[in-house]
Design a protein around this motif. Structure first.
Motif, PDB file in Angstrom:
ATOM      1  N   PHE A 142      -1.246 -31.067  -2.630  1.00 24.89           N
ATOM      2  CA  PHE A 142      -0.518 -30.132  -1.906  1.00 24.89           C
ATOM      3  C   PHE A 142      -1.575 -29.090  -1.962  1.00 24.89           C
ATOM      4  O   PHE A 142      -1.978 -28.297  -0.930  1.00 24.89           O
ATOM      5  CB  PHE A 142       0.811 -29.504  -2.226  1.00 24.89           C
ATOM      6  CG  PHE A 142       1.100 -28.164  -1.512  1.00 24.89           C
ATOM      7  CD1 PHE A 142       1.452 -28.221  -0.171  1.00 24.89           C
ATOM      8  CD2 PHE A 142       1.066 -26.918  -2.007  1.00 24.89           C
ATOM      9  CE1 PHE A 142       1.786 -27.088   0.503  1.00 24.89           C
ATOM     10  CE2 PHE A 142       1.504 -25.866  -1.393  1.00 24.89           C
ATOM     11  CZ  PHE A 142       1.831 -25.961  -0.063  1.00 24.89           C
ATOM     12  N   SER A 143      -2.256 -28.765  -3.110  1.00 26.94           N
ATOM     13  CA  SER A 143      -3.439 -27.632  -3.367  1.00 26.94           C
ATOM     14  C   SER A 143      -4.571 -27.887  -2.737  1.00 26.94           C
ATOM     15  O   SER A 143      -5.311 -27.228  -1.840  1.00 26.94           O
ATOM     16  CB  SER A 143      -3.415 -27.590  -4.788  1.00 26.94           C
ATOM     17  OG  SER A 143      -4.450 -26.742  -5.177  1.00 26.94           O
ATOM     18  N   SER A 185      -4.697 -22.081 -16.822  1.00 28.31           N
ATOM     19  CA  SER A 185      -4.559 -23.184 -16.077  1.00 28.31           C
ATOM     20  C   SER A 185      -6.300 -23.431 -15.886  1.00 28.31           C
ATOM     21  O   SER A 185      -6.536 -24.734 -15.545  1.00 28.31           O
ATOM     22  CB  SER A 185      -3.685 -22.982 -15.125  1.00 28.31           C
ATOM     23  OG  SER A 185      -4.449 -22.288 -13.804  1.00 28.31           O
ATOM     24  N   GLY A 198      -2.456 -17.953 -14.951  1.00 25.00           N
ATOM     25  CA  GLY A 198      -3.810 -18.522 -14.126  1.00 25.00           C
ATOM     26  C   GLY A 198      -5.005 -18.660 -15.274  1.00 25.00           C
ATOM     27  O   GLY A 198      -5.679 -19.701 -14.915  1.00 25.00           O
ATOM     28  N   THR A 252      -2.931 -21.107  -8.865  1.00 20.56           N
ATOM     29  CA  THR A 252      -3.915 -21.402  -9.732  1.00 20.56           C
ATOM     30  C   THR A 252      -4.782 -22.293  -9.561  1.00 20.56           C
ATOM     31  O   THR A 252      -6.059 -22.246 -10.293  1.00 20.56           O
ATOM     32  CB  THR A 252      -2.761 -21.876 -11.296  1.00 20.56           C
ATOM     33  OG1 THR A 252      -2.320 -23.043 -10.630  1.00 20.56           O
ATOM     34  CG2 THR A 252      -1.788 -20.780 -11.514  1.00 20.56           C
ATOM     35  N   GLY A 253      -4.466 -23.492  -8.771  1.00 25.76           N
ATOM     36  CA  GLY A 253      -5.896 -24.637  -8.434  1.00 25.76           C
ATOM     37  C   GLY A 253      -6.861 -23.661  -7.717  1.00 25.76           C
ATOM     38  O   GLY A 253      -8.179 -23.870  -8.240  1.00 25.76           O
ATOM     39  N   ALA A 254      -6.677 -22.766  -6.957  1.00 23.00           N
ATOM     40  CA  ALA A 254      -7.828 -22.099  -6.037  1.00 23.00           C
ATOM     41  C   ALA A 254      -8.465 -21.172  -7.028  1.00 23.00           C
ATOM     42  O   ALA A 254      -9.513 -20.912  -7.178  1.00 23.00           O
ATOM     43  CB  ALA A 254      -7.250 -21.342  -5.033  1.00 23.00           C
ATOM     44  N   LEU A 266      -4.032 -27.527   1.106  1.00 24.50           N
ATOM     45  CA  LEU A 266      -3.891 -26.150   1.617  1.00 24.50           C
ATOM     46  C   LEU A 266      -5.425 -25.652   1.753  1.00 24.50           C
ATOM     47  O   LEU A 266      -5.702 -25.138   2.847  1.00 24.50           O
ATOM     48  CB  LEU A 266      -3.251 -25.374   0.534  1.00 24.50           C
ATOM     49  CG  LEU A 266      -2.558 -24.251   1.082  1.00 24.50           C
ATOM     50  CD1 LEU A 266      -1.757 -24.486   2.250  1.00 24.50           C
ATOM     51  CD2 LEU A 266      -1.949 -23.243  -0.078  1.00 24.50           C
ATOM     52  N   ILE A 267      -6.297 -26.021   0.683  1.00 22.26           N
ATOM     53  CA  ILE A 267      -7.476 -25.493   0.389  1.00 22.26           C
ATOM     54  C   ILE A 267      -8.302 -26.410   1.785  1.00 22.26           C
ATOM     55  O   ILE A 267      -9.138 -25.416   2.336  1.00 22.26           O
ATOM     56  CB  ILE A 267      -8.249 -25.922  -0.895  1.00 22.26           C
ATOM     57  CG1 ILE A 267      -7.786 -24.945  -1.800  1.00 22.26           C
ATOM     58  CG2 ILE A 267      -9.806 -25.767  -0.625  1.00 22.26           C
ATOM     59  CD1 ILE A 267      -8.253 -25.258  -3.125  1.00 22.26           C
ATOM     60  N   ALA A 316      -0.886 -23.956  -6.057  1.00 19.34           N
ATOM     61  CA  ALA A 316      -1.977 -24.050  -5.421  1.00 19.34           C
ATOM     62  C   ALA A 316      -2.948 -22.574  -5.749  1.00 19.34           C
ATOM     63  O   ALA A 316      -4.041 -22.624  -5.543  1.00 19.34           O
ATOM     64  CB  ALA A 316      -1.570 -23.853  -3.905  1.00 19.34           C
TER      65      ALA A 316
END
Lengths: 219, 219, 219, 219
Positions: free
Chosen positions: C199-200, A193, A190, D196-198, C203-204, D194
């Motif tokens: 997708f991310s 990234s 995490g 790790t993106g958030a 979702l957000i 998702a």
């Protein structure tokens, strides 16, 4: 309000001693893992130092628990502090925070937003990776069928895990080593990234800025 | 101001010779690694060329250090230049920059923002991957227990590392090879994630644009 | 302008025949790879169909080249078309585009922006993965020391590559198979990262929308 | 409208019984896989419970199908419900949704936007990973040449897959296990990216907020 003030004042005064204790803990643990052939007294000293440092952390946690007035609320409101009490190897993460605060007090030019995200997350990932290397090496050393046969292998494994490359030429085989590995994957991946995300954003932004400040005609 | 002007003028005049020197260095190093059976004189020529190129880089660094007036400030303000002096294999990275500048001078239509990010980061990743393949192959060749047994294996390993796939069927086993591998992971993975990030943004934007320019009713 | 109109009209009329030809090419190639024990005449038919389909692609490319007026400009302006001429396996990628256009003409409710990015990039990645499985299996079959010993292994390898997991339990060992693998990594990984990125984002956004439309008090 | 109201009322009333049934199904399946040495009657009880739970799901699906009026429209409009009917192991995913709704009804302070995305996607990925571990272990147990030799190996494999590390020291070898693995890669990797993106967005935002609320001069 008064409690809040007292809590902050306590934190300011204990910041540096606790950080020193966390570095002592880290160093004592690393020595314990990396130099198993230490003579008895030195080994005992390491253990004593680590225990003393941990006792400091526990005392600090207890004082802040009492200051806060409500045990349940404090535990729920400070999950990171509770985690760090249980896993003191992660404590030096506060070092990065302190460095940032010091730079700010000295009116030094600070890094840009993305630069700070990259520095903070990168240093945290580095620290987590080193801590995981130590823990994994401690549990894998001498395990039957282990592919991690030296501390170098363990560091190499941690690097390939953090970048999610995962060659698998060396990998933990003991349950305890694998639990540490999963923790490294969950946190470290995490964090890393976040580093690559910030780097990517910074690159796109710097290309955009270059566009805007370019002279209008063929300079 | 005068210093700044002099520094820029110096950079403009040395840009092309230094780029040529960096390509000579790269080629000489590649020849040294890939053709170990070269006759003695040719091999010596390679070494001489690489050393001469590196001497040029050092001279350029020294001149700019003197121009800047303050050693400490120059070193702190030009970390990339210092890095490139120590690792001259990375120097051709400036090639991408030069190409961009040339296109601009000729009033050529330039790539879009995302296109340039992808081109720049992609080319840099390619160059880093090739340099890492060379360094890893130099150290793994003939190492006991090595799984990288040809330069092709080394390139294959670099590709699987850059995309973070990491099959692990071939992987460096020597300490020096692993250090180069970690450097490739740290830099290359960041660059390639910038490429995929820019590609993803470009794709979403081009789908959005298509939405907007569609004729209002069933054309 | 007239040229532009003629080019578009040509594209509209050739769209469907060329798509059919690309599917014929794909099917003939798949049959050639997956059923090596076909009787001679059937095998010759496959080869003939694939060659005929490729001849159609070449003819289409030639006509459009002539229409455009300038060879150099056409080649530079249509890199994808040139690539697809050389690698006709990638041609069915246009299928996704056609499906989208058909849905639009029928006034069907279309997918949202992120939905379309995910569908388009996901289908493209699937197609690329299948094509790469075929090419790799063709070259790995019977190679000495190959770990890919069935077409199922090849598909499994492609899946683990596209998601950048890269177990490495099976991996190509022949130079040709590795070149196809690198192409899959370069294209497929980019496409799949676009899918996960979209997708991310979706979702957000859907969590954010849910926040906004929630009734103000404890409904 | 009346139909819509009736459908929602049905969903509200069946929410908790169905969730309980899905947990019973999950537990019965887990017991079936993890304790193969159960005495006959207990094993039959597990099977009966799982079948009964699945019958409930099917009945619920049928009732909602009838309510909706149009079979084709319902199937097209509820792809997730159809998927969950076929793969009931995924049903507990609704648990996360229920927890969120309960928190909301009790006027509890809710997590921030990124916090909820991370919690929802992270829990879903965890659940998917556990379900995939069960399915893979069921099919790999006793397979010739299997590298997954215990349920712990299966969990370890699922963790390394979800983070796309993919060591490959253990990996499924049976076709059924590989199909489950591909499903985990496709869904789980998307969910975890998702997360790790958030996390990355949250980190950047929290650094930005810290910038804004800093006191203007050296506090």
């Amino acid at each position: 309000m008064a409690d809040d003030h007292r809590a902050r004042s306590w934190e300011r005064r204990t910041e540096k001693p606790l950080l020193a204790a966390s570095l002592v803990f880290f160093a004592a643990y690393a020595l314990h893992v990396l130099a198993p052939g230490l003579p008895g007294p030195l080994h005992d000293l390491c253990t004593a130092l680590a225990l003393a440092a941990w006792a400091l952390f526990a005392a600090d946690y207890a004082v802040r628990l009492v200051h806060s007035g409500s045990v349940a609320r404090f535990v729920r409101g400070h999950p990171l502090d509770t985690l760090v009490l249980l896993l003191p190897l992660l404590r030096p993460l506060r070092l990065v925070r302190l460095y940032n605060a010091v730079q700010q007090r000295r009116h030094r030019p600070r890094l840009s937003l993305y630069g700070r995200v990259m520095a903070y997350a990168g240093l945290s990932a580095l620290l987590l990776g080193f801590a995981a290397s130590l823990v994994v090496w401690q549990h894998e050393r001498g395990a039957p069928g282990a592919t991690i046969r030296s501390f170098g292998d363990s560091v190499w494994w941690a690097c390939s895990t953090l970048t999610t490359t995962g060659y698998g030429d060396v990998a933990p085989v003991t349950p305890a080593g694998r639990v540490a590995a999963v923790a490294l994957m969950a946190c470290g991946v995490g964090l890393l990234s976040a580093v690559t995300g910030a780097f990517s954003s910074w690159l796109i932004r710097s290309f955009r800025t270059e566009d805007e400040k370019r002279p209008p005609e063929g300079a």
